[in-house]
Design a protein around this motif. Structure first.
Motif, PDB file in Angstrom:
ATOM      1  N   ILE A  82       5.350  -7.889   4.006  1.00  0.00           N
ATOM      2  CA  ILE A  82       6.812  -7.775   4.113  1.00  0.00           C
ATOM      3  C   ILE A  82       7.245  -6.354   3.759  1.00  0.00           C
ATOM      4  CG2 ILE A  82       9.005  -8.583   3.191  1.00  0.00           C
ATOM      5  CD1 ILE A  82       7.712 -11.315   2.784  1.00  0.00           C
ATOM      6  N   ARG A  83       6.680  -5.829   2.694  1.00  0.00           N
ATOM      7  CA  ARG A  83       6.979  -4.451   2.326  1.00  0.00           C
ATOM      8  C   ARG A  83       6.479  -3.484   3.389  1.00  0.00           C
ATOM      9  NH1 ARG A  83       4.579  -1.252  -2.943  1.00  0.00           N
ATOM     10  NH2 ARG A  83       5.989   0.566  -2.883  1.00  0.00           N
ATOM     11  N   GLU A 121       6.163  -4.722  17.976  1.00  0.00           N
ATOM     12  CA  GLU A 121       5.262  -5.853  17.766  1.00  0.00           C
ATOM     13  C   GLU A 121       4.562  -5.692  16.421  1.00  0.00           C
ATOM     14  OE1 GLU A 121       1.435  -7.981  20.047  1.00  0.00           O
ATOM     15  OE2 GLU A 121       2.169  -5.999  20.663  1.00  0.00           O
ATOM     16  N   GLU A 122       4.456  -6.791  15.684  1.00  0.00           N
ATOM     17  CA  GLU A 122       3.688  -6.808  14.440  1.00  0.00           C
ATOM     18  C   GLU A 122       2.429  -7.637  14.675  1.00  0.00           C
ATOM     19  OE1 GLU A 122       4.109  -7.994   9.695  1.00  0.00           O
ATOM     20  OE2 GLU A 122       5.892  -7.812  10.975  1.00  0.00           O
ATOM     21  N   LEU A 123       1.290  -6.997  14.570  1.00  0.00           N
ATOM     22  CA  LEU A 123       0.020  -7.658  14.821  1.00  0.00           C
ATOM     23  C   LEU A 123      -0.524  -8.273  13.532  1.00  0.00           C
ATOM     24  CD1 LEU A 123       0.331  -5.130  16.927  1.00  0.00           C
ATOM     25  CD2 LEU A 123      -1.973  -5.842  17.562  1.00  0.00           C
ATOM     26  N   PRO A 124      -1.543  -9.128  13.627  1.00  0.00           N
ATOM     27  CA  PRO A 124      -2.103  -9.748  12.418  1.00  0.00           C
ATOM     28  C   PRO A 124      -2.648  -8.702  11.445  1.00  0.00           C
ATOM     29  CG  PRO A 124      -2.830 -10.925  14.374  1.00  0.00           C
ATOM     30  CD  PRO A 124      -2.149  -9.688  14.859  1.00  0.00           C
ATOM     31  N   VAL A 125      -2.516  -9.003  10.164  1.00  0.00           N
ATOM     32  CA  VAL A 125      -3.087  -8.159   9.119  1.00  0.00           C
ATOM     33  C   VAL A 125      -4.597  -8.081   9.316  1.00  0.00           C
ATOM     34  CG1 VAL A 125      -3.513  -8.022   6.633  1.00  0.00           C
ATOM     35  CG2 VAL A 125      -1.247  -8.664   7.470  1.00  0.00           C
ATOM     36  N   ARG A 126      -5.171  -6.901   9.065  1.00  0.00           N
ATOM     37  CA  ARG A 126      -6.606  -6.707   9.266  1.00  0.00           C
ATOM     38  C   ARG A 126      -7.158  -5.752   8.222  1.00  0.00           C
ATOM     39  NH1 ARG A 126      -6.124  -5.357  15.122  1.00  0.00           N
ATOM     40  NH2 ARG A 126      -4.449  -6.854  14.772  1.00  0.00           N
ATOM     41  N   LEU A 181      -1.705   5.603  20.734  1.00  0.00           N
ATOM     42  CA  LEU A 181      -0.857   6.445  19.900  1.00  0.00           C
ATOM     43  C   LEU A 181       0.422   5.737  19.461  1.00  0.00           C
ATOM     44  CD1 LEU A 181      -1.228   9.778  21.913  1.00  0.00           C
ATOM     45  CD2 LEU A 181      -2.537   9.031  19.900  1.00  0.00           C
ATOM     46  N   ASP A 182       0.657   4.539  19.983  1.00  0.00           N
ATOM     47  CA  ASP A 182       1.860   3.785  19.629  1.00  0.00           C
ATOM     48  C   ASP A 182       1.616   2.772  18.521  1.00  0.00           C
ATOM     49  OD1 ASP A 182       3.405   5.129  21.492  1.00  0.00           O
ATOM     50  OD2 ASP A 182       2.964   3.694  23.094  1.00  0.00           O
ATOM     51  N   TYR A 183       0.499   2.907  17.803  1.00  0.00           N
ATOM     52  CA  TYR A 183       0.175   1.973  16.729  1.00  0.00           C
ATOM     53  C   TYR A 183       0.170   2.687  15.379  1.00  0.00           C
ATOM     54  CZ  TYR A 183      -1.054  -1.425  20.280  1.00  0.00           C
ATOM     55  OH  TYR A 183      -0.991  -2.297  21.338  1.00  0.00           O
ATOM     56  N   VAL A 184       0.762   2.033  14.391  1.00  0.00           N
ATOM     57  CA  VAL A 184       0.831   2.544  13.026  1.00  0.00           C
ATOM     58  C   VAL A 184       0.333   1.454  12.084  1.00  0.00           C
ATOM     59  CG1 VAL A 184       2.318   3.450  11.202  1.00  0.00           C
ATOM     60  CG2 VAL A 184       2.824   3.979  13.600  1.00  0.00           C
ATOM     61  N   SER A 187      -1.217  -3.915   7.505  1.00  0.00           N
ATOM     62  CA  SER A 187      -0.493  -4.416   8.667  1.00  0.00           C
ATOM     63  C   SER A 187      -0.569  -3.395   9.788  1.00  0.00           C
ATOM     64  CB  SER A 187       0.979  -4.668   8.308  1.00  0.00           C
ATOM     65  OG  SER A 187       1.111  -5.686   7.342  1.00  0.00           O
ATOM     66  N   LEU A 188      -0.604  -3.888  11.025  1.00  0.00           N
ATOM     67  CA  LEU A 188      -0.665  -3.019  12.193  1.00  0.00           C
ATOM     68  C   LEU A 188       0.543  -3.289  13.070  1.00  0.00           C
ATOM     69  CD1 LEU A 188      -2.378  -0.884  13.698  1.00  0.00           C
ATOM     70  CD2 LEU A 188      -3.446  -2.774  14.940  1.00  0.00           C
ATOM     71  N   PHE A 189       1.217  -2.214  13.482  1.00  0.00           N
ATOM     72  CA  PHE A 189       2.442  -2.335  14.256  1.00  0.00           C
ATOM     73  C   PHE A 189       2.347  -1.522  15.542  1.00  0.00           C
ATOM     74  CE2 PHE A 189       3.413  -2.549   9.728  1.00  0.00           C
ATOM     75  CZ  PHE A 189       4.177  -3.708   9.623  1.00  0.00           C
ATOM     76  N   ARG A 190       2.865  -2.096  16.618  1.00  0.00           N
ATOM     77  CA  ARG A 190       3.083  -1.320  17.835  1.00  0.00           C
ATOM     78  C   ARG A 190       4.546  -0.899  17.825  1.00  0.00           C
ATOM     79  NH1 ARG A 190       4.682  -2.245  23.188  1.00  0.00           N
ATOM     80  NH2 ARG A 190       4.933  -4.491  22.758  1.00  0.00           N
ATOM     81  N   VAL A 191       4.783   0.393  18.004  1.00  0.00           N
ATOM     82  CA  VAL A 191       6.120   0.931  17.790  1.00  0.00           C
ATOM     83  C   VAL A 191       6.623   1.695  19.010  1.00  0.00           C
ATOM     84  CG1 VAL A 191       5.644   1.132  15.321  1.00  0.00           C
ATOM     85  CG2 VAL A 191       5.325   3.136  16.800  1.00  0.00           C
ATOM     86  N   ARG A 192       7.934   1.825  19.074  1.00  0.00           N
ATOM     87  CA  ARG A 192       8.542   2.788  19.993  1.00  0.00           C
ATOM     88  C   ARG A 192       8.776   4.053  19.192  1.00  0.00           C
ATOM     89  NH1 ARG A 192      12.769   0.064  21.813  1.00  0.00           N
ATOM     90  NH2 ARG A 192      14.290   0.905  20.345  1.00  0.00           N
TER      91      ARG A 192
END
Length: 255
Positions: A55-56, A72-77, A91-94, A234-239
């Motif tokens: 969440i944080r 998009e929020e992908l599963p924790v890994r 390059l769109d993943y953080v 957490s892994l996120f796909r971002v704009r």
């Protein structure tokens, strides 16, 4: 520094317009450590990270100046399972790990090769949001020759920047490494051999700046990251923000 012809991908030479130009091993990391900081006398005790807080992590990624929106929020890994960028879409993943008083951010938009791209700007963004935090940026971009940056930004305005091309022009240091150690309560004489070459203590190109910056990551004398194989993030796909789009195209794609 970019490659204009064939590129290598999975061991084969190909001509691919979406292949990133930085080689495997490139890292772009930002860590924020929050008080209460550990006393330096306790730094020899092994670091035991707290469980990841997804969440944080969501709040953290939304605060980045490199991110316009989370798509998009992908599963924790496990952080050990995170892959380095190879194609434009990567390059769109953080990735963000939140382990108690330590926040860890892996974002390709922090990359640079001496043009003043992502890292410095993001340190400024996070400093404005978190005046109490110790902020450490660590970046290494491999283009055959390697460009690296190690930045330490402490509350109150003390800052160190070590950056440059390894094995080429050499590194440039802005700020006093030993002064920053004193600020956090560490006697430089007691740790100098940890990050310098005893035979050439004044040769900054032979310093282990990764080990040096660990002193400011939560106040730990040395973190053996190789033993932290079960750290989650957490892994996120971002704009991307407009500025980050330009930095990514310049640093990773040579556009």
């Amino acid at each position: 520094m970019g490659y204009t012809e064939a590129e290598t991908y999975d061991g084969a030479w190909v001509d691919h317009p979406d292949l990133v130009r930085a080689w495997r091993g490139s890292t772009t990391l930002l860590t924020l450590s929050f008080p209460p900081f550990r006393d330096p006398a306790a730094a020899a005790v092994p670091w035991t990270p707290k469980p990841h807080d997804p969440i944080r992590a969501r709040r953290v990624v939304e605060s980045l100046g490199t991110v316009d929106a989370v798509l998009e929020e992908l599963p924790v890994r496990r952080t050990a399972d995170l892959e380095e960028p190879e194609m434009r879409a990567d390059l769109d993943y953080v990735a963000v790990g939140c382990w108690g008083d330590l926040v860890w951010i892996s974002d390709p938009a922090l990359g640079d090769y001496g043009m003043g791209c992502g890292m410095d700007g993001e340190i400024g963004v996070q400093r404005a949001l978190h005046p109490e935090a110790r902020i450490v940026g660590t970046m290494s971009m491999d283009y055959g020759l390697t460009y690296c940056q190690h930045a330490v930004d402490l509350p109150g305005g003390r800052r160190l920047d070590v950056s440059g091309w390894i094995d080429a022009e050499g590194l440039e240091v802005t700020g006093d490494p030993e002064d920053l150690l004193r600020v956090i309560g560490i006697d430089p004489a007691t740790v100098r051999n940890t990050y310098t070459d005893p035979d050439e203590p004044d040769n900054i190109d032979w310093c282990d700046w990764d080990r040096y910056t660990d002193f400011f990551v939560g106040g730990f004398a040395d973190i053996d990251w190789s033993t932290q194989q079960d750290l989650r993030a957490s892994l996120f796909r971002v704009r991307r923000s407009e500025s980050a789009q330009g930095d990514l195209a310049e640093v990773w794609l040579g556009k």
